[in-house]
Design a protein around this motif. Sequence first.
Motif, PDB file in Angstrom:
ATOM      1  N   GLU A   1       3.498  -6.876  -7.170  1.00 16.16           N
ATOM      2  CA  GLU A   1       3.421  -7.926  -8.196  1.00 16.16           C
ATOM      3  C   GLU A   1       2.442  -9.020  -7.770  1.00 16.16           C
ATOM      4  OE1 GLU A   1       7.982  -7.355  -9.930  1.00 16.16           O
ATOM      5  OE2 GLU A   1       7.441  -9.199  -8.888  1.00 16.16           O
ATOM      6  N   THR A   2       2.461  -9.340  -6.488  1.00 15.58           N
ATOM      7  CA  THR A   2       1.537 -10.365  -5.987  1.00 15.58           C
ATOM      8  C   THR A   2       0.097  -9.885  -6.134  1.00 15.58           C
ATOM      9  OG1 THR A   2       3.220 -11.086  -4.419  1.00 15.58           O
ATOM     10  CG2 THR A   2       0.950 -11.781  -3.975  1.00 15.58           C
TER      11      THR A   2
ATOM     12  N   ALA B   1      -5.371 -10.583 -11.424  1.00 13.66           N
ATOM     13  CA  ALA B   1      -5.527 -11.284 -12.703  1.00 13.66           C
ATOM     14  C   ALA B   1      -6.294 -12.590 -12.501  1.00 13.66           C
ATOM     15  CB  ALA B   1      -4.154 -11.554 -13.316  1.00 13.66           C
ATOM     16  N   GLU B   2      -6.040 -13.255 -11.381  1.00 13.46           N
ATOM     17  CA  GLU B   2      -6.773 -14.504 -11.116  1.00 13.46           C
ATOM     18  C   GLU B   2      -8.259 -14.226 -10.862  1.00 13.46           C
ATOM     19  OE1 GLU B   2      -5.987 -16.804  -7.492  1.00 13.46           O
ATOM     20  OE2 GLU B   2      -5.928 -18.598  -8.743  1.00 13.46           O
TER      21      GLU B   2
ATOM     22  N   SER C   1      -0.957 -10.399  -9.607  1.00 13.48           N
ATOM     23  CA  SER C   1      -1.198 -11.821  -9.854  1.00 13.48           C
ATOM     24  C   SER C   1      -2.563 -12.245  -9.303  1.00 13.48           C
ATOM     25  CB  SER C   1      -0.041 -12.622  -9.237  1.00 13.48           C
ATOM     26  OG  SER C   1      -0.480 -13.803  -8.657  1.00 13.48           O
TER      27      SER C   1
ATOM     28  N   ALA D   1       5.422 -13.598  -9.326  1.00 15.43           N
ATOM     29  CA  ALA D   1       5.364 -12.355  -8.549  1.00 15.43           C
ATOM     30  C   ALA D   1       6.260 -12.437  -7.316  1.00 15.43           C
ATOM     31  CB  ALA D   1       3.917 -12.081  -8.138  1.00 15.43           C
TER      32      ALA D   1
ATOM     33  N   GLY E   1      -3.398 -16.582  -6.618  1.00 15.55           N
ATOM     34  CA  GLY E   1      -2.835 -15.818  -7.732  1.00 15.55           C
ATOM     35  C   GLY E   1      -2.469 -16.643  -8.944  1.00 15.55           C
ATOM     36  N   LEU E   2      -2.208 -15.941 -10.060  1.00 17.88           N
ATOM     37  CA  LEU E   2      -1.732 -16.602 -11.273  1.00 17.88           C
ATOM     38  C   LEU E   2      -0.212 -16.776 -11.181  1.00 17.88           C
ATOM     39  CD1 LEU E   2      -3.676 -14.993 -14.267  1.00 17.88           C
ATOM     40  CD2 LEU E   2      -4.244 -17.013 -12.911  1.00 17.88           C
ATOM     41  N   ASP E   3       0.284 -17.751 -11.924  1.00 16.89           N
ATOM     42  CA  ASP E   3       1.691 -18.126 -11.875  1.00 16.89           C
ATOM     43  C   ASP E   3       2.527 -17.202 -12.773  1.00 16.89           C
ATOM     44  OD1 ASP E   3       4.088 -19.416 -11.705  1.00 16.89           O
ATOM     45  OD2 ASP E   3       3.473 -21.165 -12.888  1.00 16.89           O
ATOM     46  N   ILE E   4       2.795 -15.976 -12.274  1.00 13.71           N
ATOM     47  CA  ILE E   4       3.598 -15.041 -13.073  1.00 13.71           C
ATOM     48  C   ILE E   4       4.945 -14.774 -12.403  1.00 13.71           C
ATOM     49  CG2 ILE E   4       1.617 -13.929 -14.187  1.00 13.71           C
ATOM     50  CD1 ILE E   4       1.909 -11.615 -12.184  1.00 13.71           C
TER      51      ILE E   4
ATOM     52  N   GLY F   1      -5.979 -18.362 -17.759  1.00 14.92           N
ATOM     53  CA  GLY F   1      -5.017 -17.350 -17.341  1.00 14.92           C
ATOM     54  C   GLY F   1      -3.622 -17.524 -17.902  1.00 14.92           C
TER      55      GLY F   1
END
Lengths: 104, 264
Positions: free
Chosen positions: B226-227, B233-234, B230, B221, B216-219, B244
């Motif tokens: 939310e995960t 999005a990745e 993430s 989550a 995942g992206l570092d948001i 990203g």
Amino acid sequence: MIDVLDAIERWRAEGQRVAIATVVGVEKSAPRDPGAVLAVNERGDVAGSVSGGCVESAVYEEAQDAIAGGRPRLVTYGISDADAISVGLTCGGTIHVFVERLDW
Amino acid sequence: MIFERLAAALRADRPVALVTRLDGAHAGAKLLVSEDDAHGDLGTHLLNAAAVGEARALLAVGENALRSFGEHGEPVGVEVRLFIEAFAPKPVMYVFGAIDFSRAMARIGKYLGYHVTVVDARPVFATKQRLPDADEVVVAWPDEFLSRAPVNARTALIVLTHDVKFDIPLLQVALRTPAGYIGAMGSRRTHANRVEELRRVGISEQDLARISAPIGLDIGARTPEETAISIAAEIIATREQRAGGRLSDGSEPVHNARAPATPA
């Protein structure tokens, strides 16, 4: 096309004439990729989109003209010129849109 | 009739390409191309034949393109421009491990247009009731399932088992596929253990770099939902070869160029 399929089939079942405008090419930054479709019927209902709303009204006019019997045409919209109040994309890109009556 | 055929193919998720002629007296002419069939007429037999070849090539990769030909399909000509819209079947997402995160992942995978299959060896957890958005829920050992499953460059493999005994054999199989995205859930420590184990069984550094882990992206989550966002999005960023980050922090164009689809 897939996102406007339901609307087109419903309109055709109602006996409405339909025109579609398809993005066939983009240059630089453009909000929708080639293949994006805006569909219009003779009553004026609209489904789908070809941009982020920037050129939809101009494309709508072209589509109405196609429904009324106008020939299929390729129209190009470039960057908008604020002084001339012309139609265009604010994002700096160019899109090429093919507008045709859906009689096939 | 072309539109009805097109609509039927799209609804059945059958591969089909629609070719539209943009120039000349025949502007607006259509040819509908499937894997073993073609309907319509672009003007000449030779042009139709050239278009069928191009359309089938584009179907394999699921891309649209604008192509120029001569009036009789000559590949060097410029008289006729054809817009070829290839409707490939939905890309496939395989989610391994039936946990809360899988339910959220299946949901967002569907939202993004994937055909989602969740795989878990435990029949108690791998149920349609627990995973209502998944197109398919399969009870099978993940590595055995994947070794038989169809995978192409548009396929996303989401490994949520985060248990070394499942992950290692599964990732070994995953790295032999052309999957465009391979993500594996687990902490940095879990992944360090996995990497050590994968190196031991002979996986190269180049292959290890294909694994997105921690996933995942570092948001930041926290919840399964939310995960899933993430991870989704990745997947998109990987496909588009983007880092990203926040658009407000960058100066690159917002949309990637789609070079081949630009008219002359």
